[in-house]
Design a protein around this motif. Sequence first.
Motif, PDB file in Angstrom:
ATOM      1  N   SER A 140       0.807  -1.222   0.000  1.00 16.32           N
ATOM      2  CA  SER A 140       0.000   0.000   0.000  1.00 16.32           C
ATOM      3  C   SER A 140       0.829   1.256   0.000  1.00 16.32           C
ATOM      4  O   SER A 140       0.338   2.337  -0.312  1.00 16.32           O
ATOM      5  CB  SER A 140      -0.938   0.007   1.221  1.00 16.32           C
ATOM      6  OG  SER A 140      -0.185   0.055   2.416  1.00 16.32           O
ATOM      7  N   SER A 141       2.118   1.164   0.369  1.00 17.23           N
ATOM      8  CA  SER A 141       2.968   2.358   0.377  1.00 17.23           C
ATOM      9  C   SER A 141       3.075   2.950  -1.004  1.00 17.23           C
ATOM     10  O   SER A 141       3.210   4.161  -1.166  1.00 17.23           O
ATOM     11  CB  SER A 141       4.368   2.003   0.896  1.00 17.23           C
ATOM     12  OG  SER A 141       5.045   1.150  -0.004  1.00 17.23           O
ATOM     13  N   ARG A 142       3.003   2.123  -2.019  1.00 17.52           N
ATOM     14  CA  ARG A 142       3.111   2.621  -3.384  1.00 17.52           C
ATOM     15  C   ARG A 142       1.897   3.476  -3.723  1.00 17.52           C
ATOM     16  O   ARG A 142       2.000   4.498  -4.356  1.00 17.52           O
ATOM     17  CB  ARG A 142       3.234   1.464  -4.378  1.00 17.52           C
ATOM     18  CG  ARG A 142       4.224   0.374  -3.980  1.00 17.52           C
ATOM     19  CD  ARG A 142       5.585   0.917  -3.581  1.00 17.52           C
ATOM     20  NE  ARG A 142       6.499  -0.183  -3.264  1.00 17.52           N
ATOM     21  CZ  ARG A 142       7.658  -0.020  -2.692  1.00 17.52           C
ATOM     22  NH1 ARG A 142       8.051   1.183  -2.341  1.00 17.52           N
ATOM     23  NH2 ARG A 142       8.437  -1.042  -2.444  1.00 17.52           N
ATOM     24  N   ILE A 143       0.721   3.027  -3.266  1.00 22.00           N
ATOM     25  CA  ILE A 143      -0.497   3.793  -3.521  1.00 22.00           C
ATOM     26  C   ILE A 143      -0.469   5.101  -2.745  1.00 22.00           C
ATOM     27  O   ILE A 143      -0.866   6.140  -3.237  1.00 22.00           O
ATOM     28  CB  ILE A 143      -1.739   2.967  -3.137  1.00 22.00           C
ATOM     29  CG1 ILE A 143      -1.722   1.638  -3.862  1.00 22.00           C
ATOM     30  CG2 ILE A 143      -3.000   3.735  -3.436  1.00 22.00           C
ATOM     31  CD1 ILE A 143      -1.670   1.752  -5.366  1.00 22.00           C
ATOM     32  N   GLN A 144       0.009   5.053  -1.510  1.00 18.48           N
ATOM     33  CA  GLN A 144       0.062   6.273  -0.716  1.00 18.48           C
ATOM     34  C   GLN A 144       1.016   7.289  -1.335  1.00 18.48           C
ATOM     35  O   GLN A 144       0.754   8.489  -1.295  1.00 18.48           O
ATOM     36  CB  GLN A 144       0.496   5.945   0.720  1.00 18.48           C
ATOM     37  CG  GLN A 144       0.279   7.111   1.673  1.00 18.48           C
ATOM     38  CD  GLN A 144       0.560   6.733   3.105  1.00 18.48           C
ATOM     39  OE1 GLN A 144       1.700   6.497   3.472  1.00 18.48           O
ATOM     40  NE2 GLN A 144      -0.480   6.661   3.921  1.00 18.48           N
ATOM     41  N   SER A 145       2.089   6.815  -1.924  1.00 20.23           N
ATOM     42  CA  SER A 145       3.018   7.726  -2.590  1.00 20.23           C
ATOM     43  C   SER A 145       2.366   8.373  -3.806  1.00 20.23           C
ATOM     44  O   SER A 145       2.543   9.564  -4.058  1.00 20.23           O
ATOM     45  CB  SER A 145       4.281   6.968  -3.015  1.00 20.23           C
ATOM     46  OG  SER A 145       4.952   6.452  -1.883  1.00 20.23           O
ATOM     47  N   LEU A 146       1.588   7.589  -4.564  1.00 19.13           N
ATOM     48  CA  LEU A 146       0.834   8.169  -5.680  1.00 19.13           C
ATOM     49  C   LEU A 146      -0.182   9.177  -5.164  1.00 19.13           C
ATOM     50  O   LEU A 146      -0.454  10.194  -5.803  1.00 19.13           O
ATOM     51  CB  LEU A 146       0.128   7.060  -6.461  1.00 19.13           C
ATOM     52  CG  LEU A 146       1.010   6.150  -7.319  1.00 19.13           C
ATOM     53  CD1 LEU A 146       0.172   5.026  -7.921  1.00 19.13           C
ATOM     54  CD2 LEU A 146       1.694   6.935  -8.421  1.00 19.13           C
ATOM     55  N   ASP A 147      -0.743   8.876  -4.004  1.00 16.59           N
ATOM     56  CA  ASP A 147      -1.709   9.773  -3.370  1.00 16.59           C
ATOM     57  C   ASP A 147      -1.080  11.138  -3.096  1.00 16.59           C
ATOM     58  O   ASP A 147      -1.697  12.181  -3.300  1.00 16.59           O
ATOM     59  CB  ASP A 147      -2.193   9.132  -2.071  1.00 16.59           C
ATOM     60  CG  ASP A 147      -3.473   9.756  -1.558  1.00 16.59           C
ATOM     61  OD1 ASP A 147      -4.436   9.828  -2.324  1.00 16.59           O
ATOM     62  OD2 ASP A 147      -3.492  10.164  -0.384  1.00 16.59           O
ATOM     63  N   LEU A 148       0.154  11.132  -2.621  1.00 18.30           N
ATOM     64  CA  LEU A 148       0.858  12.390  -2.363  1.00 18.30           C
ATOM     65  C   LEU A 148       1.073  13.176  -3.646  1.00 18.30           C
ATOM     66  O   LEU A 148       0.954  14.401  -3.662  1.00 18.30           O
ATOM     67  CB  LEU A 148       2.202  12.105  -1.687  1.00 18.30           C
ATOM     68  CG  LEU A 148       2.144  11.566  -0.260  1.00 18.30           C
ATOM     69  CD1 LEU A 148       3.551  11.209   0.222  1.00 18.30           C
ATOM     70  CD2 LEU A 148       1.506  12.586   0.678  1.00 18.30           C
ATOM     71  N   LEU A 149       1.379  12.476  -4.731  1.00 16.89           N
ATOM     72  CA  LEU A 149       1.576  13.149  -6.013  1.00 16.89           C
ATOM     73  C   LEU A 149       0.286  13.806  -6.476  1.00 16.89           C
ATOM     74  O   LEU A 149       0.288  14.944  -6.952  1.00 16.89           O
ATOM     75  CB  LEU A 149       2.062  12.135  -7.061  1.00 16.89           C
ATOM     76  CG  LEU A 149       2.314  12.681  -8.468  1.00 16.89           C
ATOM     77  CD1 LEU A 149       3.363  13.783  -8.452  1.00 16.89           C
ATOM     78  CD2 LEU A 149       2.741  11.555  -9.406  1.00 16.89           C
ATOM     79  N   ARG A 150      -0.838  13.105  -6.321  1.00 15.08           N
ATOM     80  CA  ARG A 150      -2.128  13.673  -6.697  1.00 15.08           C
ATOM     81  C   ARG A 150      -2.448  14.894  -5.839  1.00 15.08           C
ATOM     82  O   ARG A 150      -2.931  15.914  -6.353  1.00 15.08           O
ATOM     83  CB  ARG A 150      -3.233  12.615  -6.560  1.00 15.08           C
ATOM     84  CG  ARG A 150      -4.612  13.145  -6.925  1.00 15.08           C
ATOM     85  CD  ARG A 150      -5.653  12.053  -6.964  1.00 15.08           C
ATOM     86  NE  ARG A 150      -5.830  11.380  -5.678  1.00 15.08           N
ATOM     87  CZ  ARG A 150      -6.754  10.451  -5.455  1.00 15.08           C
ATOM     88  NH1 ARG A 150      -7.564  10.063  -6.426  1.00 15.08           N
ATOM     89  NH2 ARG A 150      -6.855   9.880  -4.269  1.00 15.08           N
ATOM     90  N   GLY A 151      -2.197  14.812  -4.540  1.00 16.81           N
ATOM     91  CA  GLY A 151      -2.469  15.948  -3.668  1.00 16.81           C
ATOM     92  C   GLY A 151      -1.636  17.157  -4.021  1.00 16.81           C
ATOM     93  O   GLY A 151      -2.126  18.295  -4.034  1.00 16.81           O
ATOM     94  N   LEU A 152      -0.342  16.943  -4.326  1.00 19.10           N
ATOM     95  CA  LEU A 152       0.525  18.043  -4.729  1.00 19.10           C
ATOM     96  C   LEU A 152       0.018  18.677  -6.014  1.00 19.10           C
ATOM     97  O   LEU A 152       0.021  19.912  -6.162  1.00 19.10           O
ATOM     98  CB  LEU A 152       1.956  17.528  -4.928  1.00 19.10           C
ATOM     99  CG  LEU A 152       2.976  18.546  -5.445  1.00 19.10           C
ATOM    100  CD1 LEU A 152       3.138  19.701  -4.465  1.00 19.10           C
ATOM    101  CD2 LEU A 152       4.323  17.863  -5.706  1.00 19.10           C
ATOM    102  N   ALA A 153      -0.439  17.853  -6.966  1.00 20.30           N
ATOM    103  CA  ALA A 153      -0.962  18.373  -8.222  1.00 20.30           C
ATOM    104  C   ALA A 153      -2.194  19.241  -7.988  1.00 20.30           C
ATOM    105  O   ALA A 153      -2.350  20.305  -8.598  1.00 20.30           O
ATOM    106  CB  ALA A 153      -1.299  17.226  -9.166  1.00 20.30           C
ATOM    107  N   VAL A 154      -3.074  18.811  -7.079  1.00 19.08           N
ATOM    108  CA  VAL A 154      -4.281  19.593  -6.778  1.00 19.08           C
ATOM    109  C   VAL A 154      -3.908  20.955  -6.194  1.00 19.08           C
ATOM    110  O   VAL A 154      -4.481  21.992  -6.557  1.00 19.08           O
ATOM    111  CB  VAL A 154      -5.196  18.822  -5.804  1.00 19.08           C
ATOM    112  CG1 VAL A 154      -6.342  19.705  -5.325  1.00 19.08           C
ATOM    113  CG2 VAL A 154      -5.737  17.568  -6.474  1.00 19.08           C
TER     114      VAL A 154
END
Length: 404
Positions: free
Chosen positions: A3-17
């Motif tokens: 799940s760490s991989r998904i959470q890292s993608l989550d951070l990228l999405r949040g930064l983009a927003v």
Amino acid sequence: MNSSRIQSLDLLRGLAVILIILFHSSIYNFANIHLLDFSNPPIIVVLISFMGLWGGMFIIYSMALNTLMLGSATRSDTSFKPFILLMVAGLIYIAVHFLLNLFLGRWNVDFVNNQPLLTGTAYLLRNGTIQTPESMKLFDGSSIGTIGMNLILLSLVLFLVFRKRSMDSNGRFYWAAGLTGTAIMLLSFVRVWIFPFFAAQAGSGDYLTGILLSFILANPYPLLPYLAYGIFGVMIGLMIHQRKDLLLKRLMIPLGLFFIVYGLAGMMNFDKTISKPDFFWYFKTNFELGLFILMVVLCRFLPAPGSRIHSGLVLIRWFSRVSLTIYLFETTVSEILRIAGLRLLPGWNETINGCLVFGAINIIFWAIALSLWQKIGFRYSLEYFWVLLFEKLGKKSTKLDSDN
């Protein structure tokens, strides 16, 4: 799957927003935008437009994540239902696309008459009256609409991968997808020549043809070339699902570097533009594709949950968890704050610096709102109703999960 991989993608999405809020609020509130030479804009405007155009990353991210979700779903559900639900999600995105274009989204500038072409909500807040949106707004493109089209079209490809298995033996799928995505990107310059036909159809009042072509050709996120972004997103998601980290490094990193070099070399040979369908735009989309591929791949190898990096960036994850809600209402919030700002400090929107400060204020507003909203689990957000809808349809949605 870790799940760490998904959470890292989550951070990228949040930064983009966060960056979308900053630069959308800045550039769209610049009172002197009509004075800019958009055939050769100032470098600061070009940089802002680059930083504000994160739709391509969302397309790659969305297809990678949905590929991962389908991989998990097909382990327990061998029917066609998971793929039907992916199409339903795509149709919802297309509905949101029109809602944004006509009522809640950003607006364009009519340079002939020196006035903004406002969407319904923006017009109401600025003028105090209701006005029917311009019909030409029906023909605008958007990242939301392109994500929807990718979900619908590529769900059929994913069916072949996960259910029929006919394209996934001996790496045939990766070869086919990689070559197809690369061909779409490299040949997408034909849009420069086709676009005038689309513009003529839209201007003639042929609504059906104009709307259908808008998904393929219209600014700023047409399927040509952004279908390729979706294909590469599927490839990344499938590699993560199959734990093919070595292939992810050996194939996607060189592809990302190729598109960066190719796009950068091409951009240096053309005048700077922002969203005009020309060859600078063509090379810019190639450059952005390479950059976003490398960013998403990098997130595959970031530290695990609980590390200092993740624990210190909880605010960014909040932006990610309700990213669609924020994207839907960021214009409305910006317009309300604009009214308050002009009453407190008239003229702040006449300089780029003043607009950048205003963009930062928008981020602070959302940060405060999210810090309060998360206490009740972001209840009544668009994601909240999304989860309820798909639970009714028999699918557990992960849209509000902290790791998604």
